[in-house]
Motif scaffolding. Structure first.
Motif, PDB file in Angstrom:
ATOM      1  N   UNK A  76      14.322 -12.505  -2.478  1.00 14.19           N
ATOM      2  CA  UNK A  76      15.315 -12.100  -1.645  1.00 14.19           C
ATOM      3  C   UNK A  76      15.439 -10.634  -1.472  1.00 14.19           C
ATOM      4  N   UNK A  77      15.595 -10.263  -0.153  1.00 15.53           N
ATOM      5  CA  UNK A  77      15.611  -8.718   0.051  1.00 15.53           C
ATOM      6  C   UNK A  77      14.207  -8.005   0.015  1.00 15.53           C
ATOM      7  N   UNK A  78      13.235  -9.115  -0.042  1.00 18.00           N
ATOM      8  CA  UNK A  78      11.852  -8.310  -0.111  1.00 18.00           C
ATOM      9  C   UNK A  78      11.405  -7.661   1.050  1.00 18.00           C
ATOM     10  N   UNK A  79      10.663  -6.548   1.207  1.00 16.31           N
ATOM     11  CA  UNK A  79      10.441  -5.708   2.246  1.00 16.31           C
ATOM     12  C   UNK A  79       8.800  -6.187   2.615  1.00 16.31           C
ATOM     13  N   UNK A  80       8.236  -5.783   1.590  1.00 16.32           N
ATOM     14  CA  UNK A  80       6.707  -5.940   1.999  1.00 16.32           C
ATOM     15  C   UNK A  80       6.068  -7.098   1.431  1.00 16.32           C
ATOM     16  N   UNK A  81       5.350  -8.111   2.259  1.00 18.52           N
ATOM     17  CA  UNK A  81       4.961  -9.305   1.409  1.00 18.52           C
ATOM     18  C   UNK A  81       3.424  -9.084   1.014  1.00 18.52           C
ATOM     19  N   UNK A  82       2.676  -8.063   1.239  1.00 11.88           N
ATOM     20  CA  UNK A  82       1.576  -7.899   1.054  1.00 11.88           C
ATOM     21  C   UNK A  82       1.373  -8.122  -0.626  1.00 11.88           C
ATOM     22  N   UNK A  83       0.006  -8.350  -1.240  1.00  6.43           N
ATOM     23  CA  UNK A  83      -0.172  -8.458  -2.665  1.00  6.43           C
ATOM     24  C   UNK A  83      -0.288  -7.267  -3.407  1.00  6.43           C
ATOM     25  N   UNK A  84      -0.012  -7.185  -4.790  1.00  7.69           N
ATOM     26  CA  UNK A  84      -0.550  -6.288  -5.434  1.00  7.69           C
ATOM     27  C   UNK A  84      -1.565  -6.897  -6.459  1.00  7.69           C
ATOM     28  N   UNK A  85      -2.591  -6.349  -6.879  1.00  2.00           N
ATOM     29  CA  UNK A  85      -3.575  -6.502  -7.560  1.00  2.00           C
ATOM     30  C   UNK A  85      -3.691  -5.834  -8.652  1.00  2.00           C
ATOM     31  N   UNK A  86      -4.930  -6.016  -9.541  1.00  4.77           N
ATOM     32  CA  UNK A  86      -5.295  -5.279 -10.731  1.00  4.77           C
ATOM     33  C   UNK A  86      -5.777  -3.961 -10.632  1.00  4.77           C
ATOM     34  N   UNK A  87      -6.378  -3.648  -9.452  1.00  2.00           N
ATOM     35  CA  UNK A  87      -6.776  -2.362  -9.294  1.00  2.00           C
ATOM     36  C   UNK A  87      -5.476  -1.389  -9.176  1.00  2.00           C
ATOM     37  N   UNK A  88      -4.363  -1.890  -8.451  1.00  2.00           N
ATOM     38  CA  UNK A  88      -3.252  -0.922  -8.366  1.00  2.00           C
ATOM     39  C   UNK A  88      -2.469  -0.955  -9.672  1.00  2.00           C
ATOM     40  N   UNK A  89      -2.301  -1.728 -10.417  1.00  2.00           N
ATOM     41  CA  UNK A  89      -1.972  -1.799 -12.178  1.00  2.00           C
ATOM     42  C   UNK A  89      -2.863  -0.638 -12.636  1.00  2.00           C
ATOM     43  N   UNK A  90      -4.131  -0.824 -12.757  1.00  2.00           N
ATOM     44  CA  UNK A  90      -4.868   0.144 -13.400  1.00  2.00           C
ATOM     45  C   UNK A  90      -4.683   1.679 -12.909  1.00  2.00           C
ATOM     46  N   UNK A  91      -4.632   1.608 -11.522  1.00  2.00           N
ATOM     47  CA  UNK A  91      -4.262   2.929 -10.986  1.00  2.00           C
ATOM     48  C   UNK A  91      -2.965   3.665 -11.343  1.00  2.00           C
ATOM     49  N   UNK A  92      -2.077   2.725 -11.581  1.00  2.00           N
ATOM     50  CA  UNK A  92      -0.556   3.367 -11.795  1.00  2.00           C
ATOM     51  C   UNK A  92      -0.142   3.231 -13.425  1.00  2.00           C
ATOM     52  N   UNK A  93      -1.177   3.039 -14.290  1.00  2.00           N
ATOM     53  CA  UNK A  93      -0.804   3.121 -15.640  1.00  2.00           C
ATOM     54  C   UNK A  93      -0.360   4.242 -16.146  1.00  2.00           C
TER      55      UNK A  93
END
Length: 621
Positions: A76-93
């Motif tokens: 509900x109220x989500x803006x962007x539907x694209x996926x978050x993957x492991x590379x983003x988690x690693x980059x933002x740790x």
């Protein structure tokens, strides 16, 4: 990392890894010691409160991370539907680097600048000055700095690192190279340095300003809309003074619009407002909660497992479970989380995925493994599971799969209890036992001629033993009652392949819940333990190998995978019980798989392979 990293890209303490917090230790110890030993008139409240402020900033950010992941999973109220993957988690740790940086600068300023120590809790003039300076020079200078960072020279060396995350999370807001953070801190230092120099500084002005920056940064990157449109109708100038999450999300999807910090005023003045800003704001608010096609129902395991949920610490959730020393220090918070989950009596959504045309969700029961072992808790657990199944049915879900101990025989007869109570369910209840058996059959080495079956006898264990006997592999047990129970369930179709073993000499052990350390010590050196249970056995032997619980590698087309399932499975590996529910929906099978009923293992295995799930190759340790 930026596409062409410039100077001062890496943080100075990066080589320290997880020990980077030691750089604050001398300051924190000194401030605490001074507060305790000095006379009341000599105590410096500002110096003492720096450490609590840093801890508050971390907690504040974590609250936003959890809230954002929960809301975007529900939809509900989500803006962007694209996926978050492991590379983003690693980059933002390392999102906490900027908090450490701020802490060092605050301690230095407190020690070296006149007017930065012995400051009061509140001064109205200092608070007003801070607000005016932020709304004036800070917002204006940030707008032009931000536009400069989008020039190809600076963008490729610095700012592209931030824009690697098209789908933002709250912590995306602070993921920048070190040099970029220096420039931001210089901007935000304008109000803080001014009140210090003019003698109008207060704890409220400085701590409040930092909290305001964190709040607005997190809100702008949370990927769900929460600012109602009526605020702008009631007070139209507000649209120039406060941005919304949809406003900033367009900057990450369009890149050349909506440059402002928190006040869109300068985008309107210089003509860089995205034309779809208002439309996206309204459409995001109208977006309803997502109705999943497949739901996987799981539960908490250990008290610390709450931190390994996707809603917990993002980086821990993205790695197989390993014990972290700092989690031991968080026992008060762990205790409160246990109390909350014991009181909270409903499932909650932790993850959403998309595969083919299916919308997938994972729901978690706020119950721990130990509660499933308590007889007096079974009624309450069954009630929550039943409510989840009924809710999934109401939402039009096609399949709900029962994970971990949600399908125990003693609890609900492998899910059959719910069909008896609700015989007209449209949602298919799947325990996944057929695929679990198929995975186990393919995990056993081809040259095997005999296996030892140890642990609690379950539906999976019986089916596995029967299939092995039918294939000419001897299945040995060590207790007469286990042998007779299996033999009776086979209807004498196993021939001579079901035997009682007088020794523990087999090198392949199929193990379930209840395998003791004493029994493991009886295994010969080099034994391979292959669990058929959903929970892995405790590893007591270093001279033996332990397979993971029945699981398969997921296809790359499975989207939004940024956490490890069940804490102990590696990245992009999914339990057989969860995959079974997905395959069931993809194939459109009309029958339930629960109670004592099972599907054909060969049919389920071939269907899983056909949809891109792959067997694991010797995943053991």
């Amino acid at each position: 990392m930026a596409s062409r990293p410039g100077i001062l890209t890496a943080w100075p303490w990066k080589p320290l890894g997880s020990f980077k917090y030691v750089i604050l230790a001398p300051w924190a110890i000194q401030s605490t010691y001074s507060w305790m030993v000095k006379e009341e008139s000599e105590r410096d409240l500002a110096n003492f409160l720096i450490l609590p402020l840093l801890l508050w900033r971390m907690l504040h950010n974590q609250i936003w991370i959890t809230l954002s992941r929960y809301r975007t999973a529900k939809g509900n109220s989500r803006i962007v539907d694209k996926a978050i993957e492991f590379d983003q988690v690693d980059r933002e740790r390392d999102w906490d680097d900027q908090i450490l940086f701020g802490g060092i600068l605050f301690y230095l300023a407190n020690q070296t600048m006149k007017g930065a120590s012995q400051i009061p809790l509140w001064r109205t003039d200092g608070v007003v000055i801070t607000i005016l300076l932020h709304a004036g020079p800070v917002e204006f200078l940030y707008y032009w700095l931000h536009r400069a960072l989008h020039h190809h020279f600076l963008y490729s060396r610095y700012h592209s690192h931030h824009h690697s995350s098209i789908v933002t999370e709250p912590i995306t807001s602070v993921i920048h190279p070190f040099a970029e953070h220096i420039s931001y801190f210089l901007l935000f230092a304008i109000p803080m340095m001014t009140v210090v120099v003019t003698g109008t500084a207060s704890v409220a002005a400085l701590a409040g300003y930092l909290t305001f920056i964190d709040f607005m940064n997190n809100m702008g990157h949370c990927n769900f809309e929460l600012i109602p449109t009526f605020l702008f109708r009631v007070f139209p100038p507000l649209k120039y003074l406060m941005y919304t999450p949809t406003f900033h999300s367009l900057h990450h999807t369009q890149f050349r619009t909506n440059y402002s910090l928190f006040m869109p005023l300068y985008d309107y003045i210089y003509g860089t407002v995205d034309k779809s800003t208002d439309e996206l704001h309204e459409s995001a608010l109208k977006r309803k909660e997502e109705c999943p096609d497949v739901v996987h129902l799981t539960h908490l395991t250990t008290p610390e497992s709450v931190y390994h949920l996707r809603l917990g610490f993002a980086y821990l959730a993205s790695q197989p479970h390993t014990s972290k020393w700092y989690l031991k220090l968080m026992w008060p918070l762990t205790l409160w989380s246990m109390i909350f989950t014991w009181v909270y009596g409903r499932t909650f959504t932790v993850e959403r995925n998309r595969f083919d045309k299916l919308k997938l969700q994972t729901w978690v029961l706020p119950k721990y493994t130990i509660q499933y072992l308590m007889q007096w808790q079974k009624v309450a657990i069954n009630r929550v599971i039943e409510e989840a199944i009924v809710e999934a049915d109401r939402k039009g879900t096609k399949v709900i799969s029962l994970g971990l101990m949600n399908q125990e025989e003693e609890l609900n007869t492998y899910g059959g209890l719910y069909l008896k109570k609700h015989p007209k369910l449209n949602v298919k209840v799947v325990d996944g036992s057929s695929l679990a058996v198929a995975v186990l059959l393919h995990n056993i080495p081809k040259a095997t001629i005999q296996v030892l079956l140890r642990g609690k006898l379950t539906k999976v264990a019986s089916a596995l033993a029967f299939n092995l006997c039918q294939r000419g592999i001897q299945v040995a047990t060590v207790h007469e009652e286990e042998h007779m129970k299996l033999k009776n369930s086979f209807n004498n179709k196993c021939g001579s392949n079901l035997v009682i073993s007088k020794s523990y000499s087999q090198k392949i052990w199929l193990v379930g819940d209840g395998l003791s350390e004493e029994e493991q010590q009886k295994a010969p050196k080099g034994t391979t333990f292959i669990p058929y249970s959903q929970l892995p056995p405790i590893k007591y032997r270093k001279d033996c190998s332990y397979h993971c619980t029945p699981a398969m590698l997921t296809p790359l087309s499975l989207e939004n995978v940024d956490s490890c399932e069940q804490n102990w499975l590696p990245r992009r590996v999914m339990s057989a019980w969860r995959i079974a529910g997905i395959v069931h929906a993809l194939e459109g099978w009309s029958e339930h798989e629960c109670g004592y009923a099972m599907l054909n293992t060969d049919k389920v295995w071939k269907a899983a392979l056909q949809h891109g799930f792959q067997p694991l190759n010797h995943l053991s340790n």
